[in-house]
Design an enzyme around this catalytic site. Structure first.
Site, PDB file in Angstrom:
ATOM      1  N   ARG A  88      -3.026 121.249 120.206  1.00  0.00           N
ATOM      2  CA  ARG A  88      -4.415 121.197 119.743  1.00  0.00           C
ATOM      3  C   ARG A  88      -5.328 120.694 120.872  1.00  0.00           C
ATOM      4  O   ARG A  88      -6.484 121.088 120.972  1.00  0.00           O
ATOM      5  CB  ARG A  88      -4.525 120.277 118.525  1.00  0.00           C
ATOM      6  N   ASP A 148      -2.053 117.097 106.690  1.00  0.00           N
ATOM      7  CA  ASP A 148      -0.734 116.623 107.136  1.00  0.00           C
ATOM      8  C   ASP A 148       0.028 115.974 105.970  1.00  0.00           C
ATOM      9  O   ASP A 148       1.250 116.108 105.862  1.00  0.00           O
ATOM     10  CB  ASP A 148      -0.889 115.634 108.301  1.00  0.00           C
ATOM     11  N   ARG A 151       1.463 118.665 103.817  1.00  0.00           N
ATOM     12  CA  ARG A 151       2.668 119.211 104.459  1.00  0.00           C
ATOM     13  C   ARG A 151       3.836 118.238 104.325  1.00  0.00           C
ATOM     14  O   ARG A 151       4.977 118.656 104.156  1.00  0.00           O
ATOM     15  CB  ARG A 151       2.371 119.508 105.939  1.00  0.00           C
ATOM     16  N   HIS A 175      -4.290 113.504 114.491  1.00  0.00           N
ATOM     17  CA  HIS A 175      -3.891 114.843 114.000  1.00  0.00           C
ATOM     18  C   HIS A 175      -3.330 115.648 115.173  1.00  0.00           C
ATOM     19  O   HIS A 175      -3.972 116.553 115.703  1.00  0.00           O
ATOM     20  CB  HIS A 175      -5.115 115.531 113.374  1.00  0.00           C
TER      21      HIS A 175
END
Ligand SMILES: NC(=O)c1ccc[n+]([C@@H]2O[C@H](COP(=O)([O-])OP(=O)(O)OC[C@H]3O[C@@H](n4cnc5c(N)ncnc54)[C@H](O)[C@@H]3O)[C@@H](O)[C@H]2O)c1
Length: 306
Positions: A88, A148, A151, A175
Site C-alpha cells: 500500500r 481488517d 477479515r 493498515h
C-alpha cells in the site's frame, strides 16, 4: 443526510451501493475525475432502486465539487489501487497529490463535513487530510481497521468452524501487511475466548492470514478488493449518520493515547453524529504494546514521505 463519495471506482461505487441499500441517507453524490464515469455509475445504481427497494437519490458529477456542497459526510476513495506484489505504501507518490486536492475541494464546499479517508496508504493519507484541511480531529476518520477486523472475523470463523455471527474480534494498528495488530487475545466465540477452542499455533495462523488478507485478494483479483471495503465504509457512514455510538477501530490522530502522538493509526473509537466521539483506550499486553509501537514506527516512516 447528504453523503459524497469521491472516486466512483470499485470501492467508491460499492460503498455508494451499500449506503443506498441500507436506506438511511437522502442523497449520495458520486464524484470522479473520469468524464461521465460517476454519472454513469450513479445512473446504473439508481436503476437498481426499484429492484432493491431504496429511496436514496444517487447522482454523479465529473470533478464538479459545487454538486457536493452541504455534504454531512464525504468519503475519499479516489486514487490508484495496488496491483499484485505491491505494498500500500508504494501508492503514496500518486495518491498523496489526489487526496490533498480532493480534501481541499470537499472542505471548501462543505465546511462542516466529516471526512472518511479510504485511499492508500490510508493512515498517511488520513494524516495528510489533517495537515491540508486543519479540520478538528473528530471530523477526520481513516477506514482500515473496520475492514481488517471483518477479515479477522472471517478467518476466525473459518478456524473455529463457527458462524461469523458467533465470532468477535478486532484489529488495531496501521493498515498495512506488517503494521496490523489483530488482537487474538481478545477474540471470542459467543463471549468465550477463542483461545479456549484454538491452539496458540492455529491462532497465529489466523493472525498471519488476516495480515495478508488484502494481498491475498489482490493476488486473486489482479487489483484490490471492493465488496468488503465498501461494506466497511458504509458501516462507518451509517454509525455517524444514525448517531449509533458504535465502536470501530479507525485511524485517528493520536495525542498521547496508547503512548503515541502526531500520527494517525487504528485504535478503537466511538462513532456518532460528531464523528469520532471518543477514543477508547484498552489495556494491551506487553507484546501488543510492542506490536503497536513497531506499527507506529512504520506509519511514521511513510508519513515522512509526504
Ligand atoms: N482503506 C482501505 O481499507 C482500502 C480498501 C480497499 C482499497 N483502498 C484504496 O482505495 C483506493 C481506491 O481503490 P479502488 O479499487 O476503488 O480503485 P479504482 O481504480 O477502481 O477507483 C479509483 C477511482 O478514483 C478516480 N480518481 C482518480 N483521481 C481522482 C481525482 N483526482 N478526483 C476524483 N476521482 C479520481 C479514478 O478515476 C477511479 O475511478 C485505492 O487507493 C485503494 O488502495 C483502501
Amino acid at each position: 443526510m447528504k453523503v459524497t463519495v469521491v472516486g466512483a471506482g470499485a470501492v467508491g461505487a460499492s460503498c455508494a451501493e451499500y449506503i443506498a441499500i441500507k436506506n438511511f441517507a437522502s442523497e449520495v453524490v458520486l464524484v470522479d475525475i473520469k468524464e461521465g464515469f460517476a454519472e454513469g455509475k450513479a445512473m446504473d445504481l439508481m436503476q437498481t432502486a426499484s429492484l432493491n427497494g431504496f429511496d436514496t437519490k444517487i447522482t454523479g458529477a465529473t470533478n464538479d465539487y459545487s454538486k457536493t456542497a452541504g455534504s454531512d459526510i464525504a468519503v475519499i476513495t479516489s486514487g490508484i489501487p495496488r496491483k499484485p506484489g505491491m505494498t500500500r505504501e508504494e501508492l503514496i507518490g500518486i495518491n498523496a497529490g489526489i487526496v490533498k486536492s480532493v480534501s481541499e475541494s470537499l472542505v471548501k464546499h462543505s465546511p462542516d463535513v466529516i471526512l472518511i479517508v479510504v485511499s492508500n496508504p490510508m493512515d498517511t493519507m488520513t494524516y495528510l487530510a489533517h495537515k491540508v484541511t486543519g479540520l478538528p480531529k473528530n471530523r477526520i476518520i481513516g477506514m482500515g481497521g473496520a475492514l481488517d477486523s471483518a477479515r479477522f472475523k472471517y478467518r476466525l470463523a473459518e478456524a473455529l468452524e463457527a458462524p461469523i455471527s458467533d465470532v468477535d474480534g478486532m484489529v488495531i494498528g496501521g493498515h498495512s501487511d506488517k503494521g496490523m495488530v489483530p488482537l487474538t487475545r481478545l477474540a471470542t466465540r459467543n463471549s468465550v475466548p477463542a483461545s479456549e477452542f484454538l491452539s496458540e499455533e492455529r491462532l497465529d495462523e489466523v493472525l498471519q492470514a488476516t495480515k495478508v488478507g488484502g494481498a491475498t485478494l489482490t493476488g486473486l483479483l489482479g487489483t484490490s478488493a471492493w465488496y468488503a471495503p465498501g461494506a466497511a465504509v458504509s458501516g462507518l457512514v451509517q454509525a455517524i449518520a444514525c448517531d449509533q455510538k458504535k465502536i470501530f477501530p479507525c485511524s485517528t490522530l493520536l495525542d498521547g493515547e496508547y503512548g503515541l502522538s502526531d500520527l494517525c493509526i487504528g485504535v478503537p473509537v466511538v462513532l456518532g453524529r460528531n464523528g469520532i466521539e471518543k477514543i477508547v483506550e484498552i489495556n494491551l499486553s506487553d507484546a501488543e504494546k510492542a506490536a503497536m509501537q513497531a506499527s507506529a514506527e512504520g506509519v511514521k516512516a511513510t508519513n515522512a514521505l509526504i
